[in-house]
Design an enzyme around this catalytic site. Sequence first.
Site, PDB file in Angstrom:
ATOM      1  N   VAL A   1       0.838  -1.206   0.000  1.00  0.00           N
ATOM      2  CA  VAL A   1       0.000   0.000   0.000  1.00  0.00           C
ATOM      3  C   VAL A   1       0.873   1.256   0.000  1.00  0.00           C
ATOM      4  O   VAL A   1       0.571   2.226  -0.707  1.00  0.00           O
ATOM      5  CB  VAL A   1      -0.969  -0.002   1.207  1.00  0.00           C
ATOM      6  CG1 VAL A   1      -1.798   1.282   1.230  1.00  0.00           C
ATOM      7  CG2 VAL A   1      -1.897  -1.208   1.133  1.00  0.00           C
TER       8      VAL A   1
ATOM      9  N   GLU B   1      -2.840 -14.717   2.294  1.00  0.00           N
ATOM     10  CA  GLU B   1      -1.525 -14.622   2.925  1.00  0.00           C
ATOM     11  C   GLU B   1      -1.004 -16.031   3.206  1.00  0.00           C
ATOM     12  O   GLU B   1      -1.768 -16.973   3.327  1.00  0.00           O
ATOM     13  CB  GLU B   1      -1.653 -13.888   4.276  1.00  0.00           C
ATOM     14  CG  GLU B   1      -2.332 -12.555   4.234  1.00  0.00           C
ATOM     15  CD  GLU B   1      -1.408 -11.442   3.766  1.00  0.00           C
ATOM     16  OE1 GLU B   1      -0.177 -11.615   3.859  1.00  0.00           O
ATOM     17  OE2 GLU B   1      -1.917 -10.416   3.280  1.00  0.00           O
TER      18      GLU B   1
ATOM     19  N   LYS C   1     -12.983  -4.558  10.875  1.00  0.00           N
ATOM     20  CA  LYS C   1     -13.634  -3.602   9.972  1.00  0.00           C
ATOM     21  C   LYS C   1     -15.060  -3.275  10.437  1.00  0.00           C
ATOM     22  O   LYS C   1     -15.473  -2.117  10.398  1.00  0.00           O
ATOM     23  CB  LYS C   1     -13.625  -4.152   8.551  1.00  0.00           C
ATOM     24  CG  LYS C   1     -12.210  -4.220   7.962  1.00  0.00           C
ATOM     25  CD  LYS C   1     -12.207  -4.985   6.649  1.00  0.00           C
ATOM     26  CE  LYS C   1     -10.816  -5.062   6.034  1.00  0.00           C
ATOM     27  NZ  LYS C   1     -10.765  -6.060   4.930  1.00  0.00           N
TER      28      LYS C   1
ATOM     29  N   GLY D   1      -6.155  -4.616  -2.363  1.00  0.00           N
ATOM     30  CA  GLY D   1      -5.340  -4.437  -3.560  1.00  0.00           C
ATOM     31  C   GLY D   1      -4.557  -3.151  -3.476  1.00  0.00           C
ATOM     32  O   GLY D   1      -4.993  -2.174  -2.877  1.00  0.00           O
TER      33      GLY D   1
END
Lengths: 405, 405
Positions: B12, B185, B200, B297
Amino acid sequence: MSKIAVLGFGTVGSGTVEVFCKNKSNYCKKTGQSLDIKYILDVRDFPESPYADKFVKDFDTIVNDPEVTVVAELIGGNTFAYDCVKRALQAGKSVVTSNKELVATKGAELLQIAAEKNVNFFFEASVGGGIPIIRPLQQCLMSDEITSIAGILNGTTNYILTKMLKESAEFADVLAKAQELGYAERDPEADVSGGDACRKICILASLIFGEHIYPEDVYTEGVTSITKEDAEYAANWGGVIKLIASAQKCGKCLEIVVCPCFVSCESQLSGVDDVFNAILVRGEATGEVVFYGRGAGKYPTASAVVADILNAVKNESKNICWKEKGAESCVVDYKKQEHRFYLRLADTDKAKVSELFGDVEFLNRANMPEGEIALITPELCREELDKKCGDLKVLGKIQLFDIGG
Amino acid sequence: MSKIAVLGFGTVGSGTVEVFCKNKSNYCKKTGQSLDIKYILDVRDFPESPYADKFVKDFDTIVNDPEVTVVAELIGGNTFAYDCVKRALQAGKSVVTSNKELVATKGAELLQIAAEKNVNFFFEASVGGGIPIIRPLQQCLMSDEITSIAGILNGTTNYILTKMLKESAEFADVLAKAQELGYAERDPEADVSGGDACRKICILASLIFGEHIYPEDVYTEGVTSITKEDAEYAANWGGVIKLIASAQKCGKCLEIVVCPCFVSCESQLSGVDDVFNAILVRGEATGEVVFYGRGAGKYPTASAVVADILNAVKNESKNICWKEKGAESCVVDYKKQEHRFYLRLADTDKAKVSELFGDVEFLNRANMPEGEIALITPELCREELDKKCGDLKVLGKIQLFDIGG
C-alpha cells in the site's frame, strides 16, 4: 443560528420538512449549531399542517430575510425554480436542490454565482435519490482519474423493464400497471423517453469531466420500443435489458449516451431490479465501484436534501462545491463509436445475415416464427449498422453494454 | 505548501507514492496548494527506487520537521505504527491510515488526540479498500438514522467461498490455491478466522453508533468449518454462503456479529463474488444503500489513502473528523438474539428433527447419505439452538442472513 427556507411542499418538500423536524435535535448536536426551518414557500394553503405558521407565498420574504442562510429548492422545473435559486445565491445564501432539470441545464451558471458569492450550491439529491453519489465522486475519488460512469438512473423504466422480463409482459401493459401503483407519472414522457436519465448522466459527466455537458448534446433513446420478445432474446443471450446512461472518456473526448442495453448477467448492473438505481464508477486506480439504492421516493430523496442542508450549514461562507475546469473535452459523435448490437429481424435467413455482418451469434426463443432471426453483431458503429440494416426488416435493435469487467 | 510523509513502503505504501506522484500536478490544482511527498520511512533500502532520495530510517526526522503536515501510516500492526501515529498527532500533524487493526483497537484515543490538537485522523482505506464508505457514512448519511450495516468485508474468504460454491471444492484445497495466486496470505489466520472482518465492522459500527466498539466484544466465527456439502445445501435453499459482518441497533443496544451466513439470492450481497467487497447500509429514511468494489489491492487502497491525504491538506488546522458521542449503546449477548439457522445432521430422521424444532424446511442435495438431514430452523436464539442440538450429531450449523429486504 441557521435558518432554513424550503421552497415547495410537494412530495420531496414535505418529506424534507418531516425528516428535518424529526431529527432536528440530533442535527443541532452534529453541526454544533442551532438550526430551524423558518419558511416553507408554497402557493397552496396547508391550514392543517403542523408547520402551518411557517408557510409563505412570496419568495421576497425569504430572499430579503438575512437570517435565512440556506434555501432548499424542491419546486422542480427551470423557470420559477431557476429564478429563486439564482436570486438566493446572489443574496449570499447557499442553495441545495433535488432538481435535476435545473442542475443539468443551468448548473454551470449557478455554480459560478455560488463561487462568486462564496456560498454553496449542492445537488446530491438530483441523481440517485438517497444514494450518496455526488459527494463520494467529488471527495473520495478525487485522488483517482475516473474513466467512465454508467448507471441505471431511472427507477420507473427499470421497474417496467424488470416486470416485462420477469412476467413476460408487454411495455404498454406494464406501464399502465406502474401508473396505477404510482411508480410512473400520469405523463411518463420524461421517464420512458430517457430524458430523466439523460439529465442525471449529464450532471455526473459534468462532475467527472470538468466541463458542463448539456442534455441536448446527448444521444438519448427511450424504452418505448422494447418488446417482450427482445427481453426473451436477452435472456437467451445471458442477460437482461436495462436503460443505461453512460459517459466514457475517449482521450480528451467524451462518449455519452442514454439507450437501452443488453446487460450481461456477469455485470453488477444486471441484478438491479424494480425501482432501484445503481451507478458504476470506474477509476484508473480504484477499479470498479458500484453505488446501489433507492433512486427516488419521498424519504430517500429527502434524506439526501437534508444531508446537503447540514453540509451547507457546516460550510457557511466557505465555497466548497465543485468547480468546472472549463472546456477540455468534447462530446464525440455517438454514431461513430463501436459496440456490439442485438438485432431482431423478420423475413430473412441466417446465410444472408452472416454474409452481411460476418461472425454473428444467433439467439433463440420459444415459438420463434418462420423467418425471424435474432443475433448479436460483431463490433461496429451505429452508422455502419444503420447502413447494413437498410434493406432488412428490423424488429429490434439494442446496444450491448460494454463498460466494466 | 504541504509536505507529506509516508510510513512504510510495502504494497500500500509504494502504491500510495506511485498514485500520488503520477497525479501530483492534478492534486495541486484540485487543492489549490503546492504538495509533495518529502519523506518515506522504511527500514529497508531501495537504492533503485525513483524516490530513493526521500527515504529515511528514523521517525524523529519526520516528527520533528515542521514542514510535514500530513503523515500517511501504512506500516500495519498496533505497536510501532501506534507509536508513530500518536506522536505525529501530538506534534500537530494530521494522520491518514489504512491500518484497520490500529483504528479498531486505538481509534477512540487517536481521534481524541486529533480533536485536541485540531488536526485530522482519517481512515477511509481501513475498510473496503477503494470503496468510499467511511466518508459517505459520515457525511451523506448524516441526515439519517442508520439502523444497521452488514457487509462482505474480507476479500480472501469471499474468494474462497465463491470458489467452493462454483467449483464444488473443499475449503483446504481452495485456500491452497488462493495462497498460490497471492489472494491469501501465507498465514491466513486473520482472514479465515474472521478477525479481519471483525476489525472492519468494529470501525463501521463505531461510526454509526457513536461509541467505540472493540473487537474483543464481538462474537466472531470464521469459515474454516464450512464444507462443500453446506454450499450445496445453500444452493438448494436458494442462496449462497458468505462471511457476513453485521451490526444492528436493537433499541439503545447493538447486536454485532461476524459469522458465515446463508444469504438468499434475493439479497444484493449474494452476487458479490471473488475478492470483491460490499457494504449494505440501512437508514430509516434512506432505505437500503449498497457500496460495492474491490476491498483490497495495491491501487484501490492507495487511491483511498491519497483521497484522505488530499482531504487532510484541504482541512489543515481544522478538525473535521468524526467524534464519538460517548457510551450510549452496549453490545448485546449474541446468544440471545433470534435468527433462523441451517443445520446439517447425521444419524437422525425427519420425525425426530420436526419434533425438536417444530416447523422446519428440509433441504436436499445430490447423493445425500442415509441418515443425513439438512434443514432450516424457525427463529430461535443460539443458546436455545445449542441446547436443542445437544444430543444431535451436528455436521454443519450456519445462521441465515436476515438484514435488509
